[in-house]
Design an enzyme around this catalytic site. Structure first.
Site, PDB file in Angstrom:
ATOM      1  N   SER A 222      39.390  16.098 -31.116  1.00  0.00           N
ATOM      2  CA  SER A 222      38.884  16.916 -30.174  1.00  0.00           C
ATOM      3  C   SER A 222      37.454  16.381 -29.889  1.00  0.00           C
ATOM      4  O   SER A 222      36.660  16.203 -30.865  1.00  0.00           O
ATOM      5  CB  SER A 222      38.803  18.367 -30.630  1.00  0.00           C
ATOM      6  OG  SER A 222      40.097  18.874 -30.923  1.00  0.00           O
TER       7      SER A 222
ATOM      8  N   TRP B 256      45.900  22.014 -34.915  1.00  0.00           N
ATOM      9  CA  TRP B 256      46.293  20.627 -35.491  1.00  0.00           C
ATOM     10  C   TRP B 256      46.823  20.968 -36.876  1.00  0.00           C
ATOM     11  O   TRP B 256      45.987  21.836 -37.722  1.00  0.00           O
ATOM     12  CB  TRP B 256      45.910  19.428 -35.580  1.00  0.00           C
ATOM     13  CG  TRP B 256      44.375  19.544 -35.934  1.00  0.00           C
ATOM     14  CD1 TRP B 256      44.150  18.899 -37.316  1.00  0.00           C
ATOM     15  CD2 TRP B 256      43.140  19.659 -35.446  1.00  0.00           C
ATOM     16  NE1 TRP B 256      42.732  19.270 -37.402  1.00  0.00           N
ATOM     17  CE2 TRP B 256      42.199  19.452 -36.283  1.00  0.00           C
ATOM     18  CE3 TRP B 256      42.834  20.191 -34.078  1.00  0.00           C
ATOM     19  CZ2 TRP B 256      40.837  19.899 -35.897  1.00  0.00           C
ATOM     20  CZ3 TRP B 256      41.680  20.360 -33.799  1.00  0.00           C
ATOM     21  CH2 TRP B 256      40.643  20.171 -34.599  1.00  0.00           C
TER      22      TRP B 256
ATOM     23  N   CYS C   7      40.742  27.006 -31.801  1.00  0.00           N
ATOM     24  CA  CYS C   7      41.009  25.586 -32.285  1.00  0.00           C
ATOM     25  C   CYS C   7      40.704  25.280 -33.797  1.00  0.00           C
ATOM     26  O   CYS C   7      40.048  26.082 -34.352  1.00  0.00           O
ATOM     27  CB  CYS C   7      39.905  24.811 -31.680  1.00  0.00           C
ATOM     28  SG  CYS C   7      40.216  23.253 -31.959  1.00  0.00           S
TER      29      CYS C   7
ATOM     30  N   ASP D 217      43.998  24.793 -29.407  1.00  0.00           N
ATOM     31  CA  ASP D 217      44.233  23.512 -29.803  1.00  0.00           C
ATOM     32  C   ASP D 217      44.253  23.324 -31.406  1.00  0.00           C
ATOM     33  O   ASP D 217      43.325  23.320 -31.842  1.00  0.00           O
ATOM     34  CB  ASP D 217      43.092  22.804 -29.250  1.00  0.00           C
ATOM     35  CG  ASP D 217      43.339  21.181 -29.187  1.00  0.00           C
ATOM     36  OD1 ASP D 217      44.298  20.654 -29.120  1.00  0.00           O
ATOM     37  OD2 ASP D 217      42.334  20.758 -28.838  1.00  0.00           O
TER      38      ASP D 217
END
Ligand code: FAD
Length: 541
Positions: free
Chosen positions: A324, A540, A493, A538
């Site tokens: 990011s 991961w 995130c 966002d």
């Protein structure tokens, strides 16, 4: 996850081609006989929906399904799902087409080896992703096939001296490149494998790594002529093009088994590649849990001596890693910043495994000549609201803070330009303030100057662990004011999938309590925020 999907696609492509040829041989066009295997992930709301739709639609259009629809779940073990399905699929295909199966799978080499004794150096790839000499003659636009070699301008440690881990703040110089980015975009980095691991493979396979080779697809119809840019040396292939550090898939073990001189070693690899419960359990323990990569396998099975060209055919492609972007182009138009935690951990066999990209980046510092890193920008949907007056809540523990640093910089500029800026609220969490509090001074400065409302959780500073989710639960009033009353946005995130789910559940609770809605209505409210792009994550893993 992307690597895994890519691999499964590769496997599927191989079988699709055989299947297509079979269909031709029967004198029929492919659409009349169909088969679908979906690559999905159960943590996503629309699990394998495309595969389910395609399967259904093909049937509606009059196609005959040769075997039942297969669904792979990348959250569990997608390769396992595929090979379990494939084991039943092949007999069904043979049955359907009235042909006899060969019994045992026969291994057919996909690529033919050519060794070049007198290759002209200017014709040999040295790590370029697609175009020969693209790293010498850089030409925009830059993308996945044509990355930009960016000089490293800054690389500094963000963790305190007492931290056992390392987190890097890296700035890449993009001046004069014509590259553009926006806060919230991702930066892709093409890494390079560790030279010790590369040399180890050369030693075991007893090959001169500087031999220049070409691997050419034996299927002349295939659009993919080579598995990676060729000609190149084995060293280039193992350094730039092949993934030598993730856990090899079962189909790789199956092919490698043939190169064991010891029968017990051969049987072990074959067992791990099988779909039997003992085989799956052994694969799970010996490969996955004990975290062995190809180098570890070659070390631990000394009778295994595969030809290097076959190994190069079997290993998956080394993938770029995404980060990011942690800067705003409004404040930093000529640099792109990332915030990356260095991956390093001990495996149950006592080995230290190091993340390919972060370990490589750790050594890249400003220098003359500069350290160059192949990068490109991937556009994302993670965007601030167009009107700065719209309030935002950002939940970003650990490196989840990265994109929000760019967002905060943008809101700070807007405020300084005299624009009306809505509340900019950040929830940040880490272990201890003196250990891993990222960008502490910057955040505190933004808080002091009125740009930011900051909520911090330090999980290990008190007996009771405290996370950002606890802070959110205590701030329901503020959350409802932003998302329920002021039409604001919320962003999540980070590297913890569970955190995103927990935040979602808290939001549903907030909407139920403060908005006086039922659970169904609250869930629909959040869903609507999602479709309106007012609720973005966002995440991961
Ligand atoms: P790799 O060589 O890829 O090794 C990582 C792998 O090692 C893991 O996938 C896991 O399988 C294994 N592993 C790691 N730790 C352990 C352990 N303790 N035990 C067992 N196995 C383990 N990362 C950031 O730091 N900052 C970001 O801002 C960021 N943004 C991202 C945005 C997106 C959209 C995505 C998809 C990922 C993002 N990542 C970010 C993660 C990043 O892409 C890389 O995955 C990460 O840096 C590791 O890459 P590597 O090549 O160093 O490690």
């Amino acid at each position: 996850m992307r690597t895994k999907l890519f691999e499964s696609y590769k496997i599927m492509n191989k079988y699709t081609r055989i299947f297509r040829n079979l269909a031709r041989w029967r004198g029929s066009a492919l659409p009349c006989k169909c088969e679908v295997f979906g690559l999905g992930n159960k943590t996503y709301e629309h699990y394998n929906e495309v595969a389910i739709y395609v399967d259904h639609r093909l049937e509606q259009l009059g196609a005959t399904r040769v075997f039942e629809l297969g669904l792979g779940d990348d959250d569990a073990n997608i390769e396992d799902d595929f090979i379990t399905w494939k084991d039943k699929f092949w007999p069904a295909v043979c049955d359907f087409f009235g042909i006899e199966g060969a019994g045992e799978d026969v291994s057919i080499r996909q690529y033919k080896l050519t060794e070049h004794v007198d290759a002209l150096p200017e014709k040999v790839y040295t790590g370029e992703i697609a175009r020969l000499h693209s790293y010498k003659n850089q030409r925009s636009p830059y993308d996945a096939k044509n990355p930009y070699l960016a000089p490293v301008k800054v690389n500094r440690e963000l963790h305190g001296p007492t931290s056992e881990r390392s987190c890097m703040h890296i700035e890449f110089d993009i001046e004069g490149s014509t590259m553009r980015y926006e806060a919230g975009d991702h930066l892709a980095v093409y890494p390079v494998n560790n030279s010790e691991l590369v040399n180890k493979i050369g030693e075991v396979c007893q090959v001169d790594l500087d031999t220049v080779i070409t691997l050419t697809n034996t299927d002349e119809e295939s659009t993919k002529k080579h598995p990676f840019p060729c000609p190149c040396s084995y060293r280039t292939a193992l350094t730039h093009y092949l993934d030598i550090t993730s856990n090899p898939r079962t189909h790789v073990l199956k092919e490698l088994a043939e190169y064991c001189s010891d029968q017990a070693d051969k049987d072990k690899l074959k067992l791990m590649a099988s779909t039997t419960p003992e085989g799956k359990a052994l694969y799970q323990q010996w490969i996955t849990q004990e975290n062995r990569n190809i180098v570890h396998i070659l070390e631990d099975i000394p009778s295994l001596k595969p030809p290097l060209d076959h190994l190069c055919e079997l290993l998956p492609r080394l993938q770029c890693r995404y980060y990011s972007i942690s800067s705003s182009p409004k404040l930093h138009p000529t640099t792109i910043h990332i915030t990356a935690v260095v991956v390093e951990y001990k495996t149950p066999t006592g080995r230290i495994n190091r993340g390919v990209t972060t370990t490589w980046l750790k050594e890249k510092h400003p220098s003359d000549p500069p350290c160059l890193v192949p990068i490109f920008v991937r556009k994302s949907q993670f965007r601030l609201p167009t009107r700065p007056a719209t309030p935002v809540i950002m939940v970003g523990p650990g490196t989840g803070l990265a994109p929000f640093r760019g967002f905060i910089q943008e809101r700070d500029i807007a405020r300084k330009e005299g624009k009306e800026v809505g509340d900019t609220i950040l929830y940040f969490g880490c272990r201890r303030r003196h250990e891993d509090y990222l960008y502490k001074e910057e955040l505190e400065e933004f808080e002091k100057n009125g740009t930011l409302k900051l909520h911090t959780a330090f999980s290990r500073e008190q007996a009771q662990k405290e996370y950002v989710t606890h802070l959110l639960e205590n701030n329901k009033e503020e959350i409802w004011s932003v998302i329920g009353e002021k039409n604001g946005h919320i962003y999540i995130c980070g590297d913890a999938r569970n955190m995103a789910r927990d935040v979602h559940n808290i939001l549903v609770k907030v909407v139920m309590e403060r908005g006086k809605m039922t659970e169904m209505e609250a869930t629909a409210f959040i869903k609507k925020m999602d479709t309106q792009k007012r609720y973005s994550s966002d995440v991961w893993s």
